[in-house]
Structures are given as C-alpha cells and as structure tokens.
Design a protein around this motif. Structure first.
Motif, PDB file in Angstrom:
ATOM      1  N   GLU A 479      75.852 -19.200  53.462  1.00  0.00           N
ATOM      2  CA  GLU A 479      75.137 -20.084  54.378  1.00  0.00           C
ATOM      3  C   GLU A 479      73.908 -19.368  54.934  1.00  0.00           C
ATOM      4  N   ASP A 480      72.784 -20.072  54.941  1.00  0.00           N
ATOM      5  CA  ASP A 480      71.489 -19.597  55.439  1.00  0.00           C
ATOM      6  C   ASP A 480      70.878 -18.488  54.564  1.00  0.00           C
ATOM      7  N   ALA A 481      71.460 -18.223  53.411  1.00  0.00           N
ATOM      8  CA  ALA A 481      70.845 -17.249  52.500  1.00  0.00           C
ATOM      9  C   ALA A 481      69.609 -17.866  51.848  1.00  0.00           C
ATOM     10  N   THR A 512      73.723 -25.986  55.089  1.00  0.00           N
ATOM     11  CA  THR A 512      74.968 -26.713  55.343  1.00  0.00           C
ATOM     12  C   THR A 512      76.028 -26.259  54.359  1.00  0.00           C
ATOM     13  N   ALA A 513      77.188 -25.870  54.883  1.00  0.00           N
ATOM     14  CA  ALA A 513      78.282 -25.431  54.020  1.00  0.00           C
ATOM     15  C   ALA A 513      78.824 -26.604  53.218  1.00  0.00           C
ATOM     16  N   GLY A 514      79.342 -26.279  52.025  1.00  0.00           N
ATOM     17  CA  GLY A 514      79.945 -27.306  51.188  1.00  0.00           C
ATOM     18  C   GLY A 514      79.340 -27.354  49.798  1.00  0.00           C
ATOM     19  N   ALA A 515      79.739 -28.395  49.035  1.00  0.00           N
ATOM     20  CA  ALA A 515      79.265 -28.565  47.664  1.00  0.00           C
ATOM     21  C   ALA A 515      77.941 -29.329  47.650  1.00  0.00           C
ATOM     22  N   VAL A 538      77.776 -23.834  49.120  1.00  0.00           N
ATOM     23  CA  VAL A 538      77.382 -22.987  50.243  1.00  0.00           C
ATOM     24  C   VAL A 538      78.645 -22.579  50.987  1.00  0.00           C
ATOM     25  N   SER A 539      78.873 -21.268  51.047  1.00  0.00           N
ATOM     26  CA  SER A 539      80.042 -20.733  51.752  1.00  0.00           C
ATOM     27  C   SER A 539      79.688 -20.480  53.209  1.00  0.00           C
TER      28      SER A 539
END
Length: 713
Positions: A479-481, A512-515, A538-539
């Motif tokens: 996340e945020d990478a 945003t985390a997720g697929a 996104v982890s």
C-alpha cells in the motif's frame, strides 16, 4: 496572465514545431512536414533505424516516453511502423515511420493542392532489367507503403474488385497449369482464396472481374493445337464453378498486326457491362471489341457487336488519327465514350498501328502515348478529350481509369517520368508519383514501373498491438508504494497509431488495499483499438502490534491475592520508513525493458547481436525511483571492457556522463516514480569477434539493483 517586462506584457513563445529525421545511412521520404503524418524509412546496412526528433514537446516512441528524442531501433523489420508522439502540452501530434524492404525504391510525389479522389494507390512494381525483388504494394499519396510484399514472381493487377475485396494475379499453384491465378486478399493482405479458369490450361493475369455474387470473369492465353497459335479466351465462371460463358479470338487471327507472333491477339483488359457485354482490348489487333455474352437486340452470345480500331474497324477516325494502337485498359464510360490508355508502338518492339489508308497493309509506328476518351457517333470515332501529358511514350502496359469524382487515374508503366498521375476532368495533372531514379531521354534500367495503377480504399485491417512489460500479472505490491508500469504500443495498416494510454503517470494506484487491475489501450486513426489488462493486489500496510506486558509471578509466601494493575496505554505507532529505491532497466531497441520492476533479480540481461564488425550499438538505460521518498542514487557503468578495446560512452540530459559513471555518478534527486534516462553507446574494435558482458549497478540507502548488457556476434 502574461509575464511582463517593464510593465509591458510579453507574448508567450509559440512552441517550435517538431522535426523528425533518421541518421545516415538510413533515409526517409517524403521530406519532413509537421502536417504529414506518415513516412517511409529505409534501414541502415546493419538493420538499424536511428530516429531523431527535435522541437518543443515531450517525445514518445511506440508509446514509451523518451528523454532526449533520439532512439535506435535495431530490430525494425520491413512492414513495421515506428510510432512517434510529440506533445507540446497543447497538441499531441502522431507520426508513423513505415520500415521499407531493403531494395524498395525511393518514391517522390508532387501535388498542386487540388483535392484528390480519396484513396490509396495499388501497384505491382517491377524493373525493366527484370532483376528481383519486385513488389506488390498499396501506397498513400506520398508514396509511403501501407503494404509492400516483396517477391520474385510475375505478379499483376492489384486492385479493388467489384466484390469489395482486394484481388491480385499471382502465379498459379495448380499442377499442370500455366499463368496466374486470381487471388483474393483480406484487409490484412492475406490470401483467402484463388481461382483458375475451368477446363483450360492457362489463366492469364492481365485482368479479371470478381463479381459481388462470387462469379468471376477470367482470361486465358490458350494454346491451339490445330493452328499452332495462342488464342485469347474470355470465360465467365459462376460461383458454383459452372462455366456460364466462353469466347475465343480464334476466328479473328487474320486481323493481327503482329505478323509471325503466335500470340496474335494478346488480350489485356476486359470491362464487363451491366447487361453482360464485355469490352475487350487486344494489343496485337490494335482493336477494342464489344462482345455480347447474352442474347439481346438481335445479338447472340459470342457475337462481336462492334470493333473500335484495327484492320476491321466499325468506326472511322479523323484524318491523321490511326485510332487505337497497342492499347491497354479500355473501359466504357457512362456517357457511351471509350477511355483508353493508347500506347503507340515502336519498330524496336514491333510496329502495331494500322494505317487507315491501307488497313490490310503493313503495320506502322506511333512514337507517342495518349490517354484518350473517344466519342462514338454512328460509324465515326472522334477524340472527346485527352488526359495528362502529351509528351509521354509508354510502348507497353499502362492503365487509365475514370474515378467516381470525374478525375482520371493513369498508370504510366514503361514511361518512367511517373509511375502514376491523377488528372482533373479537363485533363490537367494534379498529382504525380515517380521513382526518383527516372531520367530524361530514355528508361533507367533500375527504375521501377508498374503494370497498372488502381485506386483502392484507405482500409486498415490491423488492430494495434499492446505489450505489457511489468509488473507481471498478479503482482502483490505494498500500500502506497510507487510501482512503475512499463508498456508500449505498435501499429501497422496505414492509419497511424494515435494513442497508447495507460495508468496516470505510468505508475499503479496503490492507495487502496485489495484486488485491482491496470490496463493499456492503443487506438489507431481508423478507430480500431486494443486493450490489454493485468491484475495486481495491494497489500495493506502492517500496523505495529503493542507489546503485551509479561505478568509477574504469583507470590507463594503470601496467600493473599494482589490486585492486577491495568496495562499501560499503547504508545504511538511508528511511521513507515520512507526510502528511495533504485529500479534499473535497459532496452536494446523497441519494445520491452529488461529489469523493469524487478529489484536485484537473479537474471536481468539484455542481448545485442552485432550485424557486422566496427558497428556502434546503442543501449538505453533507465533508472527509476521505485521507493516512497525523493532520493539520489549512485550509478556505475564500465567505460572500457575486453582489455580496453571496447569503449562505452554515456549521455544523459544532453551531457556526457562517461567519466562520472566509471567512478560512480551521484545522480540528480528523483521523486518517487520519476525516471532518469541514459544512452550508452558501445564502440567495438574491428577485430572483435566474440561476446562480452557489461555490468550496470545502481544503489542507494534503500537498496541496490543491477542489470547486464551482453553483446557479440
């Protein structure tokens, strides 16, 4: 608001228009004009095309941004189109460089600015000296190919059929037969079907008519075992293969003007009328016949309704006019006139003109060619109009076709002043296309000519292609990478790549985390588009878990329970560490980048195969900040290898960085996702014959990345 100097507004400077060129010994045509979108480019002898773009604006090659507007395409193949975008912030211009076959001629077009009939020009270009290669090609109005097939065969009559398909006459592949089959092509110029005559030995390639119902009118040069001559045959074959009509020139052999030639008639064009009548042109009769294929008005199938010119002409001509002579490409116009490419003849190749004062006497010469519209009135034929230049002489082949808007398209064949011209309805030339090797006073043996020239629609049957280079499908990112994406787009087909659009800033949205998915869409000028999609996950950033206090041991000497103290409140969560991380990638030409999105993998090698000794291959290097904070990097690359005989040079942002890289260059600061591009050129000694590997390394506090370039013969 405009800037001011001394209180006076200063007008904004207009963006300098782009200019595109290729480095010698490659060449391109036409001369660059910002308003012209397509160009033909001939590769250097080592197969490389080095494209150079100047002017204001951001430059992309095949949809990939380029820092300095210079790119080497070492793997460009004939038929490829190198896409160039130039974006000055207000306007994005799209250009295409069509890579030519190595021996394709350099063509030049002239145009007076008058609107032309829309469409491309189909030609089958050949050389007087008969040397291969030859080409069947579809050209735009600047002579830039949309399609060019190189071959060494006899190929004729590339055109648009009445069926709406492209057709061409190629050598038959049917055993025991001679001549050229009628070949049907799709919109990508692939063969989909071919036809031969039925029950005959030969199919002749001079002309054909493929109808919308699937039936076809074919020609044959058929040996006659009874006479020892070669008869010209016209055959109509229905869609189911049934022969519906067949006609032979055998009864008219005594009308030849080519005495002693077994090919006494030499049929070279057929024009089928709505009622089934066939207008047929016979070069060695110097006559055009109108032949009935259906019974009507007292005529039976096979009857010759009239003859225009020749030894038995149904029409007379004004004094001094010998009428048709060795003519080609006869067509019957809507006003009842006949349009001809009227060749003329020369003693060197045999006189073929009929002397009106002695129709049965020896054939005569006429050392000039005319594109003529003849009006038929009773038993007289008069010149209604001529088209194009009057000083041309094309003693064989050639064509003339009335276009829908009233213009006339001419194929000049043997006269090498021009391959093709377009005239207006008055006969004035508006446009001309020529091989630049023609010379006045006679044919240049190496100059290309075309059997005919035909107008065909501006069709593009090719979908654009999208290449996704990284990250791989199904990648998991934090996340945020800041995760760069690598992609490119290519197109061919003549309408020019217009867009190659992917994620904003060419980085993934990792907020945003997720697929999730990311996609790239390419669109060309005909509206055809292709979209490629990849998935990623996104982890979520891990939240530190506060430590749990270890409980005190229970006292054993006192039986009284001690109250348990409440745990201390959790302390503040430490912010994630922000670091700059190097992502080093290399590319040897168009297409993918090796090492993109892969941080210090086990294998990141780009391979350069050298075409010859003494060449100077070029490699592009890209350093991207794949971290989450702005930072500088140390970049290293060798300046010499193989005992010093191999020399590398590096340039970035217009400056030579060779000395700095050999020691370790501390690059300018790069924001997350920002890239720095470097051009590495390798100079090889002429004696080099082997393989060598050049390591490249980038490092920072956030990590290291490395790639390698291997080259050799």
């Amino acid at each position: 608001m405009l800037p001011t100097v001394g209180g006076e507004p200063v007008p904004a400077r207009a963006a300098a228009p782009p200019a595109i060129s290729v480095a010698a010994p490659a060449w391109m045509y036409p001369a660059f004009d910002p308003a012209v979108s397509r160009y033909a480019v001939h590769r250097s002898s080592d197969g490389t095309v080095r494209v150079q773009v100047t002017g204001d604006g951001a430059v992309s090659f095949d949809g990939v941004p380029d820092d300095d507007g210079n790119a080497d395409f070492a793997d460009a193949q004939p038929g490829d189109e190198i896409s160039v975008f130039v974006d000055d912030g207000n306007l994005r211009r799209a250009y295409a460089l069509h890579v030519l076959p190595d021996s394709f001629p350099r063509l030049a077009a002239t145009h007076d600015g008058t609107p032309l009939q829309p469409g491309n020009i189909a030609v089958t270009i050949d050389r007087f000296d008969g040397v291969s290669p030859r080409y069947e090609a579809v050209l735009d109005r600047h002579g830039v190919p949309v399609h060019a097939r190189e071959h060494g065969e006899r190929v004729l009559d590339l055109k648009l059929a009445r069926s709406g398909q492209l057709t061409v006459q190629r050598p038959t592949t049917t055993g025991g037969r001679t001549g050229e089959a009628l070949v049907v092509l799709d919109d990508r110029f692939r063969e989909v079907r071919r036809f031969d005559t039925t029950g005959l030995v030969n199919t002749d390639g001079h002309d054909s008519v493929l109808e919308a119902d699937g039936s076809r009118w074919l020609m044959a040069y058929e040996p006659n075992t009874s006479t020892g001559l070669v008869d010209s045959v016209i055959q109509h074959v229905l869609a189911d293969g049934t022969v519906d009509f067949q006609w032979s020139s055998a009864p008219y052999a005594d009308e030849t003007t080519a005495a002693g030639n077994a090919d006494y008639a030499h049929l070279n064009s057929i024009d089928v009328q709505p009622n089934g009548d066939v207008l047929a042109s016979f070069r060695h009769l110097s006559s055009v016949f109108l032949i009935a294929s259906r019974a009507h008005d007292g005529h039976q199938p096979g009857d010759v309704i009239w003859k225009l010119g020749g030894r038995d002409s149904s029409f007379t001509f004004p004094s001094g006019d010998v009428g048709p002579c060795a003519q080609h490409s006869a067509s019957l116009l809507g006003n009842g006139h006949v349009l001809l490419f009227d060749n003329g003849s020369t003693p060197f190749f045999g006189n073929l003109c009929v002397d009106p004062a002695d129709q049965q006497g020896p054939a005569t010469q006429r050392l000039s060619t005319r594109v003529v519209e003849l009006a038929l009135d009773g038993d007289r034929a008069t010149v209604a109009r001529t088209y194009g230049e009057a000083d041309r002489f094309s003693w064989f082949m050639g064509s003339a076709a009335r276009l829908p808007g009233g213009h006339v398209l001419i194929g000049w064949s043997a006269d090498t002043h021009a391959i093709s011209t377009e005239t207006d309805a008055t006969g004035a030339t508006l446009w001309s296309l020529a091989d630049t090797r023609w010379r006045a006073g006679g044919p240049e043996p190496s100059a290309y000519v075309s059997y005919r020239a035909a107008l065909v629609p501006e069709r593009d049957g090719f979908d654009p292609e999208v290449t996704l280079d990284g990250p791989p499908d199904g990648a998991v990112v934090q996340e945020d990478a800041v995760v760069p994406v690598e992609f490119s787009c290519q197109d061919r087909g003549g309408s020019t790549l217009q867009t190659c659009d992917g994620p904003a800033g060419r980085v993934l949205d990792t907020t945003t985390a997720g697929a999730h998915t990311w996609q790239v869409t390419a669109r060309d000028g005909s509206g055809r588009s292709t979209t490629a999609t990849r998935s990623f996950t996104v982890s979520a950033a891990a939240t530190p878990t506060p430590a749990t206090p270890t409980p005190s041991p229970t006292p054993t000497t006192t039986p009284t329970a001690t109250p348990t103290a409440a745990p201390p409140p959790p302390g503040p969560v430490a912010p994630p560490v922000r670091r700059a991380r190097p992502d080093l990638a290399v590319s040897t030409g168009r297409g993918s980048w090796v090492g993109a999105g892969e941080l210090a993998p086990t294998r990141q090698t780009a391979v350069v195969d050298l075409a010859k000794h003494g060449s100077t291959p070029s490699v592009r290097i890209r350093l991207t900040n794949a971290g989450t904070a702005c930072g500088r990097f140390v970049l290293r690359g060798p300046a010499r290898a193989d005992g010093g005989g191999i020399v590398m040079s590096y340039r970035s942002r217009g400056a030579d960085r060779t000395r700095a890289l050999s020691r370790g260059w501390r690059t300018p600061a790069l924001d997350p996702g920002q890239s720095l591009r470097i051009r590495m050129r390798i100079r090889l000694p002429t004696f080099f014959d082997g393989r060598a590997a050049l390591p490249l390394r980038a490092s920072s506090d956030g990590g290291r990345d490395r790639v390698r370039v291997t080259f050799g013969r």
